[in-house]
Design an enzyme around this catalytic site. Structure first.
Site, PDB file in Angstrom:
ATOM      1  N   TYR A 236       0.845  -1.197   0.000  1.00 51.56           N
ATOM      2  CA  TYR A 236       0.000   0.000   0.000  1.00 51.56           C
ATOM      3  C   TYR A 236       0.880   1.247   0.000  1.00 51.56           C
ATOM      4  CZ  TYR A 236      -3.319   3.501   1.537  1.00 51.56           C
ATOM      5  OH  TYR A 236      -4.064   4.639   1.632  1.00 51.56           O
ATOM      6  N   TYR A 246      -3.033   5.357   9.293  1.00 52.88           N
ATOM      7  CA  TYR A 246      -2.421   4.055   9.010  1.00 52.88           C
ATOM      8  C   TYR A 246      -1.194   3.925   9.909  1.00 52.88           C
ATOM      9  CZ  TYR A 246      -1.400  -0.003   6.044  1.00 52.88           C
ATOM     10  OH  TYR A 246      -1.189  -1.277   5.557  1.00 52.88           O
TER      11      TYR A 246
END
Length: 367
Positions: A236, A246
């Site tokens: 990602y 995140y």
């Protein structure tokens, strides 16, 4: 409109594939997903489903008959692991998967009941067949690594042989050699915490489950892979760009995964003639992501993420499950025989942008 901090963090954690439960904690929902297939040629709408299917597939030019693919981290039909499995099956590959033990029975029951049938339809109208499902917990390399708390956990009751080493041996006993290895799993127990608040334990757990698990898989499966085979993982953009929410060391783990992809490409290529690549995928509106982060009168986090991508990516179009599936199938096929050590972005080009063109600071320029 603004999200509350906790809502944003939780939504990002769920959307970007990091569960706080396990290395393989996929969505436990059984049945159809709201992730859709690419309508690049034409779509068929059905009354019983909320998404479209496609006749677009790369398998018409790829023949993987006789090839065996092991996909680690499949437990429902909503994730990219399923999409890659389906694309490989469409090209003729034999599909076997590894599933996190606590959801193994749910997944097997869903398969038996036909809960995933709509999501299993291949281009010729047949259904994808998962030949065998192995219990697999990729945070354990060998039986000696499994602590008593796991051995005595009721969710692991009646199961054994779920370490990476044991599964590799079981696959070898059942199939001899394999050709394709897919790492489709991640976990960060403290993913909702900013990096500044992440503990050493949480940081290392994220690295262990999300990055080292790929190294261990190739260590154990490499010796039983045919020359010319390919290992594929999923990463990602947080590996190289800041994505608030995140956290917990997950961005670091993805950076490790990409770095390891390059090193393993060299080592596995020289040792076994095996290629190693990873896909950096963009936002996908899955059922799990759609259910999280919604506040009254507001869109969900994933809807905002998709809108952001459409507004700022070079290609202002939806990203579908099988876009990643087909890209994965390509990398695992002979068409990509000279491609290794690559991070392939499947995100409509969003990774290439250095400025948000829908930013308020750009409003005058965009008029």
């Amino acid at each position: 409109m603004m999200f509350s901090r906790n809502t944003l963090l939780a939504a990002a954690a769920a959307f970007y594939g990091a569960s706080s439960v396990s290395a393989f904690a996929p969505s436990t929902a059984v049945g159809n997903t709201v992730s859709r297939s690419s309508p690049a040629i034409y779509t068929q709408q059905t009354a019983s489903r909320q998404y479209s299917s496609t006749k677009l597939n790369m398998s018409s030019s790829v023949d993987l008959k006789g090839k065996v693919a092991f996909i680690a981290g499949v437990a429902d039909s909503s994730g990219y692991g399923w999409a890659i499995s389906k694309a490989l099956a469409d090209a003729g590959a034999t599909i076997i998967v590894g599933t996190w033990p606590p959801v193994l029975k749910i997944f097997q029951m869903g398969l038996k009941k036909g809960s995933f049938d709509d999501d299993s339809t291949l281009s010729d109208g047949s259904k994808m067949v998962i030949e065998k499902v192995y219990p697999l917990d990729a945070v354990f390399d060998s039986p000696d690594d499994v602590p008593d708390e796991i051995k005595n956990n009721k969710r692991y009751s009646g199961l054994d042989g779920y370490t990476i080493e044991e599964v590799a041996k079981a696959v070898e006993a059942d199939y001899g050699k394999i050709d394709i290895l897919v790492h489709s799993l991640a976990n960060g127990p403290e993913v909702t915490k900013p990096l500044l608040e992440t503990s050493r334990k949480g940081y290392l757990a994220a690295s262990s489950a999300s990055a080292y698990s790929a190294v261990s898989l190739l260590q154990k499966f490499g010796p039983i892979m045919n020359e010319g085979g390919n290992m594929l993982s999923l990463t990602y953009i947080a590996s190289e760009k800041v994505i608030p929410g995140y956290g917990g060391g997950m961005s670091s783990a993805k950076a490790q995964l990409e770095s390891d992809t390059r090193v393993l490409a060299y080592e596995a290529g020289r040792k076994w003639g095996v290629r190693v690549n990873t896909i950096s995928a963009g936002p996908l509106k899955s059922r799990a992501a759609s259910a999280i982060g919604k506040e009254p009168g507001q869109k969900t986090f994933i809807e905002y993420a998709i809108d952001y991508s459409k507004a700022n990516a070079p290609l202002a179009q939806d990203l579908y499950n099988d876009d990643v599936g087909n890209s994965g199938m390509f990398l695992c096929s002979p068409l990509a025989r000279t491609i290794t050590g690559v991070t392939l972005y499947v995100d409509n080009g969003l990774h290439a942008m250095g400025m948000a063109i829908d930013s308020e600071s750009m409003s005058d320029r965009n008029q």
